[in-house]
Design a protein around this motif. Structure first.
Motif, short mmCIF file in Angstrom:
data_model
loop_
_atom_site.label_atom_id
_atom_site.label_comp_id
_atom_site.label_asym_id
_atom_site.label_seq_id
_atom_site.Cartn_x
_atom_site.Cartn_y
_atom_site.Cartn_z
N GLY A 2 10.92 -22.28 14.01
CA GLY A 2 10.70 -23.66 14.42
C GLY A 2 9.48 -23.82 15.31
O GLY A 2 8.69 -24.74 15.14
N LYS A 3 9.33 -22.89 16.27
CA LYS A 3 8.16 -22.94 17.16
C LYS A 3 6.87 -22.72 16.37
O LYS A 3 5.84 -23.34 16.66
CB LYS A 3 8.29 -21.88 18.25
N TYR A 4 6.93 -21.85 15.40
CA TYR A 4 5.74 -21.56 14.58
C TYR A 4 5.31 -22.81 13.81
O TYR A 4 4.12 -23.16 13.79
CB TYR A 4 6.07 -20.42 13.61
N LEU A 5 6.27 -23.51 13.18
CA LEU A 5 5.94 -24.72 12.42
C LEU A 5 5.45 -25.83 13.34
O LEU A 5 4.51 -26.56 13.00
CB LEU A 5 7.16 -25.18 11.64
N LEU A 6 6.07 -25.96 14.53
CA LEU A 6 5.63 -26.98 15.49
C LEU A 6 4.19 -26.72 15.93
O LEU A 6 3.38 -27.65 16.03
CB LEU A 6 6.57 -26.99 16.69
N ARG A 7 3.87 -25.45 16.17
CA ARG A 7 2.51 -25.09 16.56
C ARG A 7 1.51 -25.43 15.45
O ARG A 7 0.42 -25.92 15.73
CB ARG A 7 2.47 -23.59 16.89
N ARG A 8 1.90 -25.18 14.20
CA ARG A 8 1.01 -25.49 13.08
C ARG A 8 0.82 -26.99 12.91
O ARG A 8 -0.28 -27.46 12.60
CB ARG A 8 1.58 -24.89 11.79
N ILE A 9 1.90 -27.77 13.13
CA ILE A 9 1.78 -29.23 13.02
C ILE A 9 0.88 -29.79 14.11
O ILE A 9 0.05 -30.68 13.85
CB ILE A 9 3.19 -29.87 13.08
N LEU A 10 1.00 -29.29 15.33
CA LEU A 10 0.14 -29.75 16.42
C LEU A 10 -1.32 -29.40 16.18
O LEU A 10 -2.22 -30.13 16.61
CB LEU A 10 0.61 -29.15 17.75
N TYR A 298 5.28 -18.54 2.94
CA TYR A 298 4.90 -17.19 3.39
C TYR A 298 5.97 -16.63 4.32
O TYR A 298 6.33 -15.44 4.24
CB TYR A 298 3.56 -17.28 4.12
N ALA A 299 6.50 -17.48 5.19
CA ALA A 299 7.55 -17.04 6.11
C ALA A 299 8.81 -16.66 5.36
O ALA A 299 9.54 -15.75 5.76
CB ALA A 299 7.84 -18.13 7.13
N ALA A 300 9.08 -17.37 4.24
CA ALA A 300 10.25 -17.04 3.43
C ALA A 300 10.06 -15.70 2.72
O ALA A 300 11.02 -14.94 2.54
CB ALA A 300 10.51 -18.14 2.41
N LEU A 301 8.82 -15.40 2.33
CA LEU A 301 8.55 -14.13 1.63
C LEU A 301 8.42 -12.96 2.58
O LEU A 301 8.79 -11.84 2.24
CB LEU A 301 7.25 -14.27 0.80
N ASP A 302 7.88 -13.22 3.77
CA ASP A 302 7.64 -12.15 4.73
C ASP A 302 8.45 -12.42 6.01
O ASP A 302 8.10 -13.28 6.81
CB ASP A 302 6.15 -12.08 5.06
N PRO A 303 9.55 -11.71 6.23
CA PRO A 303 10.41 -11.95 7.41
C PRO A 303 9.68 -11.76 8.74
O PRO A 303 10.12 -12.30 9.75
CB PRO A 303 11.53 -10.92 7.25
N ARG A 304 8.59 -11.01 8.75
CA ARG A 304 7.89 -10.78 10.01
C ARG A 304 7.31 -12.08 10.57
O ARG A 304 7.17 -12.24 11.78
CB ARG A 304 6.77 -9.75 9.80
N ILE A 305 6.94 -13.02 9.70
CA ILE A 305 6.38 -14.30 10.14
C ILE A 305 7.48 -15.21 10.66
O ILE A 305 7.28 -16.04 11.54
CB ILE A 305 5.66 -14.99 8.96
N ARG A 306 8.68 -15.06 10.13
CA ARG A 306 9.79 -15.95 10.44
C ARG A 306 10.09 -16.02 11.93
O ARG A 306 10.50 -17.02 12.47
CB ARG A 306 11.02 -15.49 9.65
N TYR A 307 9.90 -14.90 12.60
CA TYR A 307 10.28 -14.82 14.02
C TYR A 307 9.07 -14.69 14.93
O TYR A 307 9.20 -14.27 16.06
CB TYR A 307 11.22 -13.63 14.21
N ALA A 308 7.89 -15.06 14.40
CA ALA A 308 6.68 -14.95 15.21
C ALA A 308 6.63 -16.07 16.23
O ALA A 308 7.16 -17.14 16.03
CB ALA A 308 5.46 -15.03 14.30
#
Length: 308
Positions: A2-10, A298-308
């Motif tokens: 969630g934080k990752y997507l919020l950062r990308r939207i901002l 990408y986050a769905a394919l690569d779990p490492r991004i999911r929790y970044a």
């Protein structure tokens, strides 16, 4: 996540504002008087010209014009063209054509790029690997307008397989050749990217371990090699979908397609800043949203991004 997507939207906000400011400045700096360009070779009455400049805020300083545009754009009021037509209506007529062209080009490059890239990567060093690499290099090296003219001559004029031009209301077959031309360069990049990823993943330890456990070549290829190899390809495809819409200007000019690229080119010639900046703002939003969707995939394919 969630934080990752919020950062990308901002991050979208300064990108959109910066792009609109830059494009508005470039159109503002174009030589010539847009009011005189409206009349062509006819003499212009200065009182009438002054009235038109005041109506379209052309008599105001650059930053005043820009902030007036932003203020109106927040309410989806992008103003009118010099012909008196609403800008949003003109974009609404042209945008579906470009979307159709871009989606056809996207499907063409994704399907053929991935297929040929995977074949080339799995059979590295074979004669057809060399042929695929040579063809992809030629597509990257040759400019789009040259590919377009060659396609028109051979597929349209000489062999009469596809229509030479598309016109204002094109159908599927009318857009088939322009889509192939528009997607050809990106297809070549996808071929080389997929080939590189597949050939490098084949030699990794987890692939050898899977084969040592007795897995068939088909299972190893689809469950391990392709799944990891497609992550960079998916990233490129997502970014390219937005870029295809912006890069369609040359293709639309060659094939006489009345889409966003054609509309933007005509607006630049006329000095219609509202139209140009509105189109660029729309394309920027599409490009940024495509990037955001790619990040989610990408986050769905690569779990490492999911929790970044």
């Amino acid at each position: 996540m969630g934080k990752y997507l919020l950062r990308r939207i901002l991050q979208m906000i300064p990108v959109v504002l910066g792009t609109t400011l830059l494009v508005y400045a470039l159109v503002f700096a174009l030589p010539g008087d847009p009011v005189k360009a409206m009349f062509g070779d006819k003499p212009v009455n200065e009182a009438v010209a002054a009235q038109i400049r005041a109506e379209y805020n052309l008599d105001k300083p650059f930053f005043v014009q820009y902030f007036l545009f932003l203020k109106n754009a927040l309410s989806l009021n992008f103003g009118e063209t010099f012909a008196g037509q609403p800008v949003i209506a003109e974009i609404g007529r042209a945008f579906p054509v470009t979307i159709k062209l871009a989606l056809m080009a996207f499907c063409f490059e994704a399907i053929f790029g991935c297929v040929f890239g995977v074949i080339s990567g799995l059979k590295k060093g074979k004669w057809y690997d060399s042929v695929i690499l040579i063809v992809s290099l030629l597509l990257i090296s040759v400019p789009t307008f040259v590919t377009g003219f060659l396609g028109q001559y051979f597929l349209g004029v000489k062999w009469r397989i596809l229509p030479v031009t598309a016109g204002s209301n094109p159908g599927f077959f009318d857009l088939l050749m322009p889509a192939m031309v528009l997607g050809s360069v990106s297809m070549a990049y996808i071929i080389r990217l997929a080939r590189s990823e597949v050939s490098s993943n084949i030699a990794l330890d987890y692939v050898r371990t899977a084969r040592a456990k007795g897995m068939s070549n088909t299972s190893v290829t689809f469950r391990h090699i392709l799944r990891n190899s497609m992550i960079p390809v998916v990233t490129y495809l997502g970014q390219d979908l937005g870029a295809l819409m912006g890069g369609a200007m040359i293709t639309e000019q060659i094939f006489n397609i009345h889409g966003i690229g054609f509309l933007t080119y005509q607006s630049i010639l006329k000095g219609e800043a509202n139209m140009v900046v509105s189109v660029v703002t729309l394309l920027t939003l599409v490009f940024v949203i495509c990037n955001l969707l790619v990040d989610m995939l990408y986050a769905a394919l690569d779990p490492r991004i999911r929790y970044a």
